[in-house]
Structure formats: C-alpha cells, structure tokens
Design a protein around this motif. Structure first.
Motif, PDB file in Angstrom:
ATOM      1  N   PRO A  54       0.839  -1.217   0.000  1.00 35.79           N
ATOM      2  CA  PRO A  54       0.000   0.000   0.000  1.00 35.79           C
ATOM      3  C   PRO A  54       0.869   1.261   0.000  1.00 35.79           C
ATOM      4  O   PRO A  54       2.014   1.247   0.460  1.00 35.79           O
ATOM      5  CB  PRO A  54      -0.806  -0.127   1.293  1.00 35.79           C
ATOM      6  CG  PRO A  54      -0.018  -1.051   2.166  1.00 35.79           C
ATOM      7  CD  PRO A  54       0.678  -2.016   1.237  1.00 35.79           C
ATOM      8  N   ALA A  55       0.304   2.350  -0.497  1.00 35.05           N
ATOM      9  CA  ALA A  55       1.054   3.605  -0.634  1.00 35.05           C
ATOM     10  C   ALA A  55       1.619   4.095   0.701  1.00 35.05           C
ATOM     11  O   ALA A  55       2.782   4.537   0.749  1.00 35.05           O
ATOM     12  CB  ALA A  55       0.168   4.677  -1.265  1.00 35.05           C
ATOM     13  N   PRO A  56       0.878   4.040   1.842  1.00 35.10           N
ATOM     14  CA  PRO A  56       1.453   4.510   3.109  1.00 35.10           C
ATOM     15  C   PRO A  56       2.706   3.727   3.514  1.00 35.10           C
ATOM     16  O   PRO A  56       3.649   4.297   4.058  1.00 35.10           O
ATOM     17  CB  PRO A  56       0.318   4.304   4.118  1.00 35.10           C
ATOM     18  CG  PRO A  56      -0.930   4.357   3.297  1.00 35.10           C
ATOM     19  CD  PRO A  56      -0.562   3.715   2.001  1.00 35.10           C
ATOM     20  N   ALA A  57       2.706   2.418   3.232  1.00 35.25           N
ATOM     21  CA  ALA A  57       3.878   1.608   3.579  1.00 35.25           C
ATOM     22  C   ALA A  57       5.080   2.009   2.734  1.00 35.25           C
ATOM     23  O   ALA A  57       6.221   2.060   3.217  1.00 35.25           O
ATOM     24  CB  ALA A  57       3.556   0.117   3.406  1.00 35.25           C
ATOM     25  N   ILE A  58       4.817   2.275   1.460  1.00 35.01           N
ATOM     26  CA  ILE A  58       5.922   2.706   0.583  1.00 35.01           C
ATOM     27  C   ILE A  58       6.478   4.051   1.043  1.00 35.01           C
ATOM     28  O   ILE A  58       7.694   4.252   1.104  1.00 35.01           O
ATOM     29  CB  ILE A  58       5.422   2.774  -0.882  1.00 35.01           C
ATOM     30  CG1 ILE A  58       5.058   1.367  -1.388  1.00 35.01           C
ATOM     31  CG2 ILE A  58       6.479   3.409  -1.772  1.00 35.01           C
ATOM     32  CD1 ILE A  58       4.398   1.367  -2.752  1.00 35.01           C
ATOM     33  N   ASP A  59       5.578   4.972   1.392  1.00 38.16           N
ATOM     34  CA  ASP A  59       6.031   6.292   1.865  1.00 38.16           C
ATOM     35  C   ASP A  59       6.849   6.164   3.144  1.00 38.16           C
ATOM     36  O   ASP A  59       7.853   6.860   3.334  1.00 38.16           O
ATOM     37  CB  ASP A  59       4.824   7.207   2.104  1.00 38.16           C
ATOM     38  CG  ASP A  59       4.115   7.582   0.817  1.00 38.16           C
ATOM     39  OD1 ASP A  59       4.756   7.482  -0.244  1.00 38.16           O
ATOM     40  OD2 ASP A  59       2.929   7.970   0.886  1.00 38.16           O
ATOM     41  N   THR A  60       6.427   5.255   4.039  1.00 41.39           N
ATOM     42  CA  THR A  60       7.161   5.064   5.291  1.00 41.39           C
ATOM     43  C   THR A  60       8.552   4.522   5.017  1.00 41.39           C
ATOM     44  O   THR A  60       9.549   4.967   5.626  1.00 41.39           O
ATOM     45  CB  THR A  60       6.394   4.092   6.207  1.00 41.39           C
ATOM     46  OG1 THR A  60       5.114   4.644   6.503  1.00 41.39           O
ATOM     47  CG2 THR A  60       7.147   3.862   7.500  1.00 41.39           C
ATOM     48  N   LEU A  61       8.654   3.550   4.096  1.00 44.39           N
ATOM     49  CA  LEU A  61       9.957   2.986   3.766  1.00 44.39           C
ATOM     50  C   LEU A  61      10.863   4.030   3.120  1.00 44.39           C
ATOM     51  O   LEU A  61      12.060   4.120   3.448  1.00 44.39           O
ATOM     52  CB  LEU A  61       9.778   1.790   2.828  1.00 44.39           C
ATOM     53  CG  LEU A  61      11.076   1.079   2.388  1.00 44.39           C
ATOM     54  CD1 LEU A  61      11.838   0.565   3.602  1.00 44.39           C
ATOM     55  CD2 LEU A  61      10.764  -0.060   1.423  1.00 44.39           C
TER      56      LEU A  61
END
Length: 583
Positions: A54-61
C-alpha cells in the motif's frame, strides 16, 4: 577499512502502454534498489518489487531510507527544549547568499566562531563573556559545541590577520568601476570610549560621544555612497580628523586599484591644508566651506549674494581664492528657520547663565574681575556665543549687551552652505555634487548603527592593540551585514520605500504618503503588522528549533517550528536581495 554499505533507495517507475483492446493504460512499478560503483560506473541492483505494498507503507519505507525518524501513531511527543533560531537563520542566510562567509576565509573552526560572533553582534550585542552565555541559550551553542573565551579570542586574532584580504575583497566588490561608476568613496571619523588603563590606542581627545573624562579610540570608516561599510582604520584617541583622512586616502587607491577615486568628507575632514595634500595625488574630492569662509565670500559685494537664490536654491560661483575648484552655493529656507530659532534660544540661554554670574558678583561672592572673566568666558564658549556679546567686567560689576552687527551678519547667511569640489562639471553636475556631499549622512547612519541602534561597539573592553582593532573590524563587518538585512527587510518595516530618485538636492525630502500611512496605522498594505528593524529581528527569533522526544524512549530528534507569514516573507526577501546583489 570497513567497506561502506551500499545505498538503498525506492525507485518508482511509470510507463504508458496500449493493451490488446487498444486502450492506453498506465503501469506503475515500485522497486527497492541498491546503488554501487563498478568499473567507474554507477549501477543499480533490484532487491525487491514493492508494487503490491500500500502507498502509506511505501512512503514510510522511503522516509526511513532517507534518514527520517518515524513516529508510531498514538505515541506522545515531548518538547525537551526550545532554542531561538530564526534571527540567526536570517543572518546566516544573508551572509551565505552574499558569498560573505566564503569571503571571510576558508572553512575552519576560527571562521565558524567569527560567523557566530557576527550573528551575536547583530542579534544580541554584548561583551565576549556575555556572548558565551547567549550562545548557550540559542542554537549556536548546540551547533558550535563547547566554546571558551580563549576560543573567541583566538578567532578574533585570526580575523585580524585576514583584515587586509577581506577589506580588499569588499572594496573590489563595491568600489570597482563596474559597481561604482561614479568612483565615489565616503569617509568619516568617529570615536568610542575604552575601559581599563592599558590599551595603547586609548587617549584623551575630542569626545563625539559627549562622555567626558575617559580615554577613547578613533576609527575612520570607508563606505560606498549608499552607506555600505567596506573598510575601517583604528587610530589613537587623540588623532586629528584631517590626519586620519590622509592616512586612509593613501590606502584607498591601493585597495580599490582605481587611480581617480573621488573622496567625500565633511568640512572638518577635508580642510584647506588637506586639499593641498590631495592635489599631489590623483584623488578627487568633495567637501564644504566653513562658516568663516562663507562669510568672506559674502562680504564686500562678493560672489555670494542672496539674489542668487531668487529663482533657484543652488548656484555655482567662483572666487580667486579657490583656483581650480568649483563652488556650489545652496539655500534651504527650512534650514534658515531652524538656525534662526536655534540662535535665539542660545542667546536667551546664554543671557540666563550670565545673569547667574551677575548675581554672584552683585552679592559679593565673586569679587575678582579675573575670576569673573574666566566664568564668563567658559559660559560664552559653551555655545560659541562670545562674538554676539559686548561685556563690561570689573571687580564689583558685570554688564553685557548683545552685538546686533554680528548677529545680523550671521543671520544673513542662515540656510546657506557652500559645497567645494575638484571634480569637473562634465563628470558631476552641480545638483549631483550637492547630493554626493549630503550622502555623507549615510556614513553617520553607520556610526549610529555601530554605537547605539544595532551593534553597541562601545564601551571597548579589550586591552591590546590587535584585539581592539579586531573588535572594531568585527563590528564593521556586522554593520555591513546589517545594512543588507535592513535593505532586504524594508517592505516589512516602517522604512520609506518611495523616496524620490534622484532626490531634490537642497530641500528636505518628506516621507511619502505610503510611509506615513504605515507609520500611523502600524500595518502593511496586506494588513500584517509593520515593525521596526529591531522588532522584526526579535520576531524572527521567536522561530525556535525544538528538541523532540517520544514517550518511553531515550532518543531525540530536532524539529524546526513552522514560520509565521512574516517570518516566511522575511526569508524570501533575504534570498531575493542576496540573489539580486550577486548578479
């Protein structure tokens, strides 16, 4: 040596393709990659395909790989300390934008401390010992690490060794022909008192600070026509003004690399004797006549008559006593009214003081004519009123009367002043010559900035010649940055932005309607508060850098407070000013 870990990053690739149905579809892939160098080339290796995340996980990484501290949702944050930072940020932004920091010297511990001293002088001027405490209460303390007074003195000694190089760079930047086509350099002298008894430069002399009974030093300031300080010379406190002028006049040609510079100084600086010295150089000059010389031009139907000003407020005249020079006579009615009122006030005050002495003589408390004469002479000399009174003094009486002839003779010249110059008319017209002389007021603004308004150069606590010179030079550099800061922040302050260009040479310039409105409403056109420069600097200081901590952890991180609208505008104005200035 341990090999550095390869850098990892998240790469997002987007492409458009046409599917079997003929519809154009956007394809997006998110890849975790590492970068490495092989055979001199940078290559990338794909470690994982993250497209399904999901996009939030990518942004966090992505944020984590960029070195940012991630906070778990719901975890409370604490501010463990807040330190003023915005005003320091403004000073450094201006210095770096102008290339000023690089000009001070190569990157080193001493340069870092000198820049910190400049920021302290601009934001919170004080002694070096008090400055150390200020460092600890601002972000400079955290950025500089441990600093002692010995560290600051070593930095000042380092700055002193670089003064000649820095001044040459400033002069070449601001007085070179491309930046200064008029080839003008303003020079004026001031003084400040010194504490202690061991400073070799300290001496008793004329006190421009009106602080009597203390030793002082003198310093001559070289500036551009706009009032930007570019060089300073420190002299013993008993040095005469004309001597100081010649000392710096001999250096200016070498500094600027320009033979035909025009020096501008007041009537006490560029005297007739100094003009004879200047004739032996390639330097031009602009100055003014003393009152006694003006009276001589007006006597016996001389060239200076009030009829000159029937249709205009300035006129060129000539006189055989001034061969090879141009004389521009000016008449300002507002100045005439001011001088008339001032003279009447001084005459009345002097008479009141004489009456006090007269009462002492009449009462018998003052019985000797000689002693009475000494007191009277001191009273008359205080405001240069001796020429306007006729006195009769005996052992038992004191009488006086005003001298109507001298008063009338002086009144005839009220509002008149005469500019003298060696510069020919083709190079500098009459009106422009008057404007050039009046630009000396910009040097006075420098001294006001140095002494009381912004930088507080006085009193001087240093006891060695080298550090006294370094202290004055440090204050001059702070004055240089302050000039740029004031110019950049003009739209946010009460400063008049609509002064006529060029200004009327003789008559006083009045504040524009827009400036008067700012002053009366204390607001800008957009409704935000208008501030003085110092108040704006204090407002910038309210932007803090905060040390943050998550509840239940020991680690901390720093977070800069979001700027207010005014703080945001100020930083943009500083950036624009520095960028335009370097073009």
């Amino acid at each position: 040596m341990t090999k550095a870990a390869p850098a990892m990053h998240v790469a997002v690739n987007t492409s458009r393709r046409t599917n079997k149905s003929g519809v154009e579809v956007e394809y997006r892939s998110v890849l975790l990659r590492r970068s490495f160098r092989e055979d001199g080339k940078v290559k990338h290796e794909t470690l994982a395909n993250l497209s399904a995340l999901p996009a939030p996980a990518i942004d966090t990484l992505k944020a984590s790989l960029a070195g940012k501290t991630m906070v778990e949702a719901g975890v409370a944050l604490q501010i463990t300390r807040s330190l003023p930072h915005g005003h320091i940020e403004a000073v450094y932004a201006m210095a770096r934008g102008l290339g000023f920091e690089a000009m001070v010297g190569p990157a080193c511990r001493e340069r870092d401390l000198v820049m910190a001293l400049l920021a302290a002088r601009i934001c919170a001027p004080s002694s070096k010992l008090a400055t150390l405490s200020w460092f600890a209460d601002s972000t400079l303390g955290a950025d500089l690490g441990p600093v002692s007074t010995d560290d600051l003195y070593r930095a000042m000694d380092w700055l002193g060794t670089r003064q000649a190089q820095i001044e040459k760079a400033l002069v070449l930047t601001y007085l070179r022909p491309e930046a200064n086509p008029e080839k003008l350099a303003l020079f004026d002298l001031s003084s400040s008192w010194v504490t202690g008894t061991h400073n070799p430069l300290a001496a008793h002399g004329y006190s421009r600070d009106k602080k009597r009974g203390v030793e002082r030093i003198e310093y001559g300031m070289l500036a551009t026509r706009a009032g930007i300080p570019v060089a300073v010379r420190v002299l013993p406190g008993n040095t005469a003004d004309p001597t100081a002028f010649i000392a710096i006049a001999k250096e200016i040609q070498a500094l600027a690399g320009v033979e035909d510079m025009v020096m501008v100084g007041d009537r006490g600086m560029i005297t007739s004797a100094r003009i004879q010295d200047l004739k032996n150089t390639a330097l031009g000059w602009v100055s003014a006549l003393r009152n006694t010389a003006i009276q001589a031009l007006a006597e016996d139907q001389g060239p200076l008559q009030m009829s000159l000003f029937d249709q205009q407020n300035l006129a060129e005249i000539s006189h055989p006593d001034y061969p090879g020079e141009r004389l521009i006579a000016c008449y300002n009615p507002a100045l005439a009214s001011l001088r008339k009122r001032k003279r009447e006030e001084l005459l009345d005050v002097t008479e009141e003081r004489l009456k006090t002495i007269q009462k002492a003589v009449t009462a018998g408390r003052l019985k000797d004519a000689g002693k009475t004469g000494l007191r009277v002479g001191k009273t008359l000399g205080k405001n240069n009123m001796a020429k306007h009174f006729t006195l009769t003094i005996t052992d038992t009486t004191l009488a006086w009367e005003r001298n109507p002839e001298t008063i009338a003779r002086e009144a005839d010249l009220d509002g008149i002043y005469v500019i003298r110059t060696s510069v020919n008319e083709d190079t500098m017209g009459a009106a422009e010559t008057v404007r050039v002389y009046k630009s000396l007021a910009n040097v006075e603004k420098i001294f006001k900035t140095l002494k009381s308004r912004d930088l507080h150069i006085r009193p001087i606590y240093h006891h060695t010649e080298e550090r006294t010179r370094a202290h004055v030079f440090l204050c001059m550099l702070a004055g240089h940055l302050t000039w740029h800061l004031r110019q950049a922040l003009t739209p946010l302050t009460f400063t008049d932005e609509d002064r006529p260009v060029p200004e009327e040479p003789v008559a006083s310039v009045h504040r524009s309607t827009a400036a008067a409105r700012k002053a009366s409403t204390r607001t800008l056109d957009d409704g935000t508060p208008a501030r003085s420069y110092q108040a704006l600097l204090r407002h910038l200081g309210t932007r803090t850098r905060n040390t943050m901590k998550m509840t239940g952890t020991t680690g901390t991180f720093e977070l800069l407070a979001a700027p207010t609208e005014t703080q945001h505008q100020a930083l943009n104005l500083i950036h624009d000013h520095a960028t335009n200035h370097r073009k």
